[in-house]
Each structure stands twice: as structure tokens, then as C-alpha cells.
Design a protein around this motif. Sequence first.
Motif, PDB file in Angstrom:
ATOM      1  N   UNK A 179       0.857  -1.160   0.000  1.00 53.91           N
ATOM      2  CA  UNK A 179       0.000   0.000   0.000  1.00 53.91           C
ATOM      3  C   UNK A 179       0.911   1.233   0.000  1.00 53.91           C
ATOM      4  N   UNK A 180       0.457   2.293  -0.651  1.00 53.34           N
ATOM      5  CA  UNK A 180       1.318   3.465  -0.788  1.00 53.34           C
ATOM      6  C   UNK A 180       1.681   4.068   0.564  1.00 53.34           C
ATOM      7  N   UNK A 181       0.870   3.797   1.577  1.00 51.95           N
ATOM      8  CA  UNK A 181       1.089   4.383   2.901  1.00 51.95           C
ATOM      9  C   UNK A 181       2.403   3.898   3.509  1.00 51.95           C
ATOM     10  N   UNK A 182       2.837   2.674   3.150  1.00 48.41           N
ATOM     11  CA  UNK A 182       4.031   2.103   3.780  1.00 48.41           C
ATOM     12  C   UNK A 182       5.205   1.997   2.814  1.00 48.41           C
ATOM     13  N   UNK A 183       4.993   2.327   1.553  1.00 44.81           N
ATOM     14  CA  UNK A 183       6.073   2.209   0.562  1.00 44.81           C
ATOM     15  C   UNK A 183       7.273   3.042   0.982  1.00 44.81           C
ATOM     16  N   UNK A 184       8.433   2.386   0.941  1.00 42.39           N
ATOM     17  CA  UNK A 184       9.663   3.050   1.341  1.00 42.39           C
ATOM     18  C   UNK A 184       9.993   2.897   2.814  1.00 42.39           C
ATOM     19  N   UNK A 185       9.034   2.450   3.598  1.00 41.97           N
ATOM     20  CA  UNK A 185       9.266   2.257   5.037  1.00 41.97           C
ATOM     21  C   UNK A 185       9.199   0.787   5.432  1.00 41.97           C
ATOM     22  N   UNK A 186       8.305   0.034   4.815  1.00 40.94           N
ATOM     23  CA  UNK A 186       8.118  -1.384   5.137  1.00 40.94           C
ATOM     24  C   UNK A 186       8.704  -2.248   4.027  1.00 40.94           C
ATOM     25  N   UNK A 187       9.204  -3.418   4.416  1.00 41.99           N
ATOM     26  CA  UNK A 187       9.704  -4.389   3.449  1.00 41.99           C
ATOM     27  C   UNK A 187       9.141  -5.765   3.776  1.00 41.99           C
ATOM     28  N   UNK A 188       8.473  -6.367   2.804  1.00 40.48           N
ATOM     29  CA  UNK A 188       7.966  -7.726   2.975  1.00 40.48           C
ATOM     30  C   UNK A 188       8.950  -8.698   2.327  1.00 40.48           C
ATOM     31  N   UNK A 189       9.157  -9.842   2.983  1.00 46.48           N
ATOM     32  CA  UNK A 189      10.045 -10.867   2.439  1.00 46.48           C
ATOM     33  C   UNK A 189       9.541 -12.235   2.874  1.00 46.48           C
ATOM     34  N   UNK A 190      10.128 -13.269   2.298  1.00 56.34           N
ATOM     35  CA  UNK A 190       9.710 -14.621   2.634  1.00 56.34           C
ATOM     36  C   UNK A 190      10.885 -15.569   2.606  1.00 56.34           C
ATOM     37  N   UNK A 191      10.744 -16.633   3.397  1.00 61.50           N
ATOM     38  CA  UNK A 191      11.704 -17.732   3.404  1.00 61.50           C
ATOM     39  C   UNK A 191      10.912 -18.982   3.069  1.00 61.50           C
ATOM     40  N   UNK A 192      11.006 -19.433   1.836  1.00 64.21           N
ATOM     41  CA  UNK A 192      10.191 -20.567   1.388  1.00 64.21           C
ATOM     42  C   UNK A 192      10.558 -21.859   2.108  1.00 64.21           C
ATOM     43  N   UNK A 193      11.813 -22.008   2.489  1.00 64.84           N
ATOM     44  CA  UNK A 193      12.225 -23.222   3.183  1.00 64.84           C
ATOM     45  C   UNK A 193      11.584 -23.318   4.567  1.00 64.84           C
ATOM     46  N   UNK A 194      11.260 -22.160   5.136  1.00 68.95           N
ATOM     47  CA  UNK A 194      10.660 -22.124   6.478  1.00 68.95           C
ATOM     48  C   UNK A 194       9.174 -21.805   6.448  1.00 68.95           C
ATOM     49  N   UNK A 195       8.589 -21.668   5.258  1.00 65.68           N
ATOM     50  CA  UNK A 195       7.168 -21.313   5.125  1.00 65.68           C
ATOM     51  C   UNK A 195       6.842 -20.071   5.947  1.00 65.68           C
ATOM     52  N   UNK A 196       7.703 -19.089   5.875  1.00 65.45           N
ATOM     53  CA  UNK A 196       7.603 -17.914   6.735  1.00 65.45           C
ATOM     54  C   UNK A 196       7.616 -16.631   5.911  1.00 65.45           C
ATOM     55  N   UNK A 197       6.755 -15.709   6.315  1.00 64.34           N
ATOM     56  CA  UNK A 197       6.737 -14.367   5.725  1.00 64.34           C
ATOM     57  C   UNK A 197       7.107 -13.365   6.812  1.00 64.34           C
ATOM     58  N   UNK A 198       7.842 -12.343   6.411  1.00 66.19           N
ATOM     59  CA  UNK A 198       8.305 -11.317   7.333  1.00 66.19           C
ATOM     60  C   UNK A 198       7.809  -9.944   6.881  1.00 66.19           C
ATOM     61  N   UNK A 199       7.697  -9.056   7.849  1.00 65.34           N
ATOM     62  CA  UNK A 199       7.408  -7.659   7.535  1.00 65.34           C
ATOM     63  C   UNK A 199       8.352  -6.806   8.381  1.00 65.34           C
ATOM     64  N   UNK A 200       9.321  -6.223   7.729  1.00 64.97           N
ATOM     65  CA  UNK A 200      10.244  -5.313   8.393  1.00 64.97           C
ATOM     66  C   UNK A 200       9.659  -3.906   8.314  1.00 64.97           C
ATOM     67  N   UNK A 201       9.428  -3.297   9.470  1.00 69.19           N
ATOM     68  CA  UNK A 201       8.791  -1.988   9.529  1.00 69.19           C
ATOM     69  C   UNK A 201       9.785  -0.972  10.090  1.00 69.19           C
ATOM     70  N   UNK A 202      10.125   0.002   9.288  1.00 66.43           N
ATOM     71  CA  UNK A 202      11.046   1.073   9.697  1.00 66.43           C
ATOM     72  C   UNK A 202      10.322   2.405   9.698  1.00 66.43           C
ATOM     73  N   UNK A 203      10.918   3.373  10.355  1.00 72.00           N
ATOM     74  CA  UNK A 203      10.348   4.729  10.416  1.00 72.00           C
ATOM     75  C   UNK A 203       8.871   4.678  10.821  1.00 72.00           C
ATOM     76  N   UNK A 204       8.609   3.930  11.849  1.00 70.02           N
ATOM     77  CA  UNK A 204       7.226   3.724  12.268  1.00 70.02           C
ATOM     78  C   UNK A 204       6.590   5.011  12.769  1.00 70.02           C
ATOM     79  N   UNK A 205       5.299   5.132  12.496  1.00 72.32           N
ATOM     80  CA  UNK A 205       4.521   6.298  12.887  1.00 72.32           C
ATOM     81  C   UNK A 205       3.377   5.858  13.798  1.00 72.32           C
TER      82      UNK A 205
END
Length: 121
Positions: A59-85
Motif C-alpha cells: 500500500x502506498x502508505x508504507x512504501x519506502x518504510x516497510x519491506x515484505x520478504x519470505x523464506x520458502x524453506x521455512x514457510x515464513x513471511x516477514x514484515x520489516x517496519x522502519x520509520x514507524x509512525x
Amino acid sequence: VQLQASGGGLVQPGGSLRVSCAASGSIFSISDMGWYREVPGKEREFVAEVSRDGIKHYTHIVTGRFTVSRDNAKNTVYLQMNSLKPEDTAVYFCYQDIRSASSPNHYVRNFGQGTQVTVSS
């Protein structure tokens, strides 16, 4: 299939936090993984998604601040949140579209239990 989210908490404005969500069970394959967030009295809001091929949407609200990633071997999704408001304060729900033993022929969207993220000084 179960999704277990973790990593929420209290952080000061401008700080960072990472939430994660791991799937377990008789999983055959996983396509999209992502995050929504909910605030009482407001509609659920899409935050970010990553496809099996690594294509990401935000969503445009978090672009540039949040990063989504995944580890397929671990069936895991991550959300790194920076510059939180303070307006990022919400319950964050993960989801994964999973083909499993209970649904071998099509993907079913599974949700985690939600993890509270509070941004406050």
C-alpha cells in the motif's frame, strides 16, 4: 494448517520492528504471502504481499518504510517496519495462500492470529 505470527510490540515513533508468520502442517505449496492490518472502527487495510516468484506489492502508505520478504524453506513471511509512525498502530494479520493435504487441488487463504503493533512515545 496453522499460521503463527510473532514479533509485535511497543516501539517509539521512528523506530523499527519486524513481525514474522510461520505456517505449519501438511503443506504442499504456498503461493502468495502477505499482511493486513486492522484498527478498531476502521476497515481492514492491505499492507504488503510477496508472491512465490518474489514480486512485491505495498500500500502506498508504507512504501519506502516497510519491506515484505519470505523464506520458502521455512514457510515464513516477514514484515520489516522502519520509520514507524503512530498511525501504523494496529493489529497485523498475516496470510498465506496454501495448497495442503486438506485442500490438495486449490490454494486456500489462511490467516494468522494477529499481532499487536503499537507506536507510541
